[in-house]
Design a protein around this motif. Structure first.
Motif, short mmCIF file in Angstrom:
data_model
loop_
_atom_site.label_atom_id
_atom_site.label_comp_id
_atom_site.label_asym_id
_atom_site.label_seq_id
_atom_site.Cartn_x
_atom_site.Cartn_y
_atom_site.Cartn_z
N LEU A 1 0.70 -1.35 -0.05
CA LEU A 1 0.03 0.03 -0.09
C LEU A 1 0.93 1.28 0.18
N ALA A 2 2.08 1.22 0.46
CA ALA A 2 2.80 2.33 0.71
C ALA A 2 3.32 2.53 -0.51
N THR A 3 3.63 1.77 -1.37
CA THR A 3 4.39 1.89 -2.76
C THR A 3 3.38 2.64 -3.85
N GLY A 4 2.17 2.56 -3.37
CA GLY A 4 1.35 3.26 -4.46
C GLY A 4 0.65 2.27 -5.62
N ILE A 5 0.24 2.64 -6.42
CA ILE A 5 -0.57 1.75 -7.49
C ILE A 5 0.14 0.82 -7.94
N ASN A 6 -0.08 -0.44 -7.77
CA ASN A 6 0.42 -1.63 -8.50
C ASN A 6 -0.31 -2.05 -9.82
N TYR A 7 0.40 -1.84 -10.71
CA TYR A 7 -0.32 -1.96 -12.08
C TYR A 7 -0.63 -3.35 -12.37
N THR A 8 0.09 -4.44 -11.88
CA THR A 8 -0.30 -5.57 -11.82
C THR A 8 -1.33 -5.99 -11.14
N ARG A 9 -1.62 -5.53 -10.13
CA ARG A 9 -2.98 -5.61 -9.50
C ARG A 9 -4.17 -5.24 -10.23
N ILE A 10 -4.02 -3.96 -10.83
CA ILE A 10 -5.00 -3.47 -11.55
C ILE A 10 -5.40 -4.45 -12.69
N GLU A 11 -4.25 -5.14 -13.39
CA GLU A 11 -4.44 -5.77 -14.52
C GLU A 11 -5.18 -6.96 -14.30
N GLU A 12 -4.70 -7.61 -13.20
CA GLU A 12 -5.22 -8.59 -12.42
C GLU A 12 -6.98 -8.52 -12.37
N ILE A 13 -7.12 -7.49 -11.75
CA ILE A 13 -8.66 -7.27 -11.67
C ILE A 13 -9.39 -7.29 -13.05
N LEU A 14 -8.79 -6.33 -13.69
CA LEU A 14 -9.41 -6.34 -15.26
C LEU A 14 -9.73 -7.60 -16.02
N ILE A 15 -8.37 -8.26 -15.81
CA ILE A 15 -8.56 -9.64 -16.78
C ILE A 15 -9.76 -10.61 -16.25
N ALA A 16 -9.66 -10.52 -14.96
CA ALA A 16 -10.71 -11.08 -14.18
C ALA A 16 -12.38 -10.78 -14.73
N LEU A 17 -12.58 -9.41 -14.54
CA LEU A 17 -13.63 -8.69 -15.13
C LEU A 17 -13.95 -9.08 -16.61
N LEU A 18 -12.80 -9.27 -17.44
CA LEU A 18 -13.06 -9.63 -18.79
C LEU A 18 -13.40 -11.11 -18.96
N GLY A 19 -12.96 -11.74 -18.13
CA GLY A 19 -13.37 -12.97 -17.90
C GLY A 19 -14.79 -13.39 -17.61
N PHE A 20 -15.26 -12.62 -16.64
CA PHE A 20 -16.61 -12.48 -16.27
C PHE A 20 -17.56 -11.92 -17.41
N TYR A 21 -17.12 -11.08 -18.08
CA TYR A 21 -17.96 -10.71 -19.12
C TYR A 21 -18.05 -11.58 -20.04
N PHE A 22 -17.03 -12.50 -20.52
CA PHE A 22 -17.00 -13.38 -21.32
C PHE A 22 -18.03 -14.30 -21.10
N ILE A 23 -18.02 -14.86 -19.94
CA ILE A 23 -19.06 -15.79 -19.30
C ILE A 23 -20.17 -15.20 -19.28
N ALA B 1 -15.87 -19.67 -26.23
CA ALA B 1 -15.88 -18.43 -25.71
C ALA B 1 -16.26 -18.54 -24.03
N LEU B 2 -17.00 -19.41 -23.59
CA LEU B 2 -17.39 -19.59 -22.22
C LEU B 2 -16.20 -20.28 -21.29
N ILE B 3 -15.27 -21.19 -22.22
CA ILE B 3 -14.20 -21.77 -21.54
C ILE B 3 -12.91 -20.66 -21.35
N ILE B 4 -13.00 -19.72 -22.41
CA ILE B 4 -11.89 -18.71 -22.17
C ILE B 4 -12.21 -17.82 -21.20
N GLY B 5 -13.58 -17.53 -20.90
CA GLY B 5 -14.16 -16.60 -19.85
C GLY B 5 -13.60 -17.29 -18.40
N ILE B 6 -14.03 -18.53 -18.45
CA ILE B 6 -13.52 -19.06 -17.24
C ILE B 6 -12.10 -19.26 -16.65
N LEU B 7 -11.34 -19.54 -17.88
CA LEU B 7 -9.89 -19.60 -17.80
C LEU B 7 -9.41 -18.11 -17.47
#
Length: 178
Positions: A83-105, A143-149
């Protein structure tokens, strides 16, 4: 706002988007029921229209209401030093990739149910109407499998991309030293 709050907010927005998309499909479902022809039986209407619409509404509602549980499952706790280091773009990417997967599903699930249901109902009824091809079913299942993955592997994909970019940058620094 921390990463879990951001993830919860994005899940709520995605859930609302999915619910709104499903609600927009209700007139088509009612219209299909009113224009019922001899080939559209109650079984085909239930499998082809009502079940996918209900499934999408439930999926959007689950994303909206169970955002905290989903976030706690997929987003790990952040330490004080992170938290002290500021924004971690890897964490943001992790969230966005998971949300993209939920959208595909959310996008593939109703289509998979519709096409599979219509295939089963029309094939068993030996209806002369066009039966969906197997490639259509396979596309939706893929597409469903890609979303789950994407949902399951979001952390690994984000970390892999981050490591790949750091190796690439290290190679550029090494080449510039020569």
């Amino acid at each position: 706002m921390n990463y879990r709050d951001l993830s919860r907010l994005m899940l709520k927005l995605l859930g609302l988007f999915i619910i709104a998309s499903a609600l927009a499909r209700i007139p088509l479902s009612i219209l299909a029921l009113q224009i019922k022809t001899t080939h559209l039986t109650w079984t085909i209407w239930l499998i082809g229209y009502a079940l996918p619409l209900t499934t999408v509404l439930l999926f959007g509602l689950i994303l909206f209401r169970a955002d905290k549980r989903i976030t706690n499952t997929f987003i790990t706790e952040v330490g004080a030093e992170e938290l002290a280091t500021g924004i971690n773009y890897t964490r943001i990417e992790e969230i966005l990739i998971a949300l993209l997967g939920f959208y595909f599903i959310a996008d593939a699930l109703p289509h998979t149910l519709v096409v599979t249901g219509q295939y089963i109902a029309l094939y068993s009824a030996s209806s002369p109407t066009t039966i969906p091809s197997f490639s259509t079913i396979a596309n939706q299942l893929l597409a469903l499998i890609i979303g789950i993955l994407l949902v399951v592997g979001s952390r690994g994909l984000a970390l892999w991309r981050h490591r790949f970019l750091s190796l690439r940058n290290a190679g550029r620094i090494y080449d510039s030293d020569e």
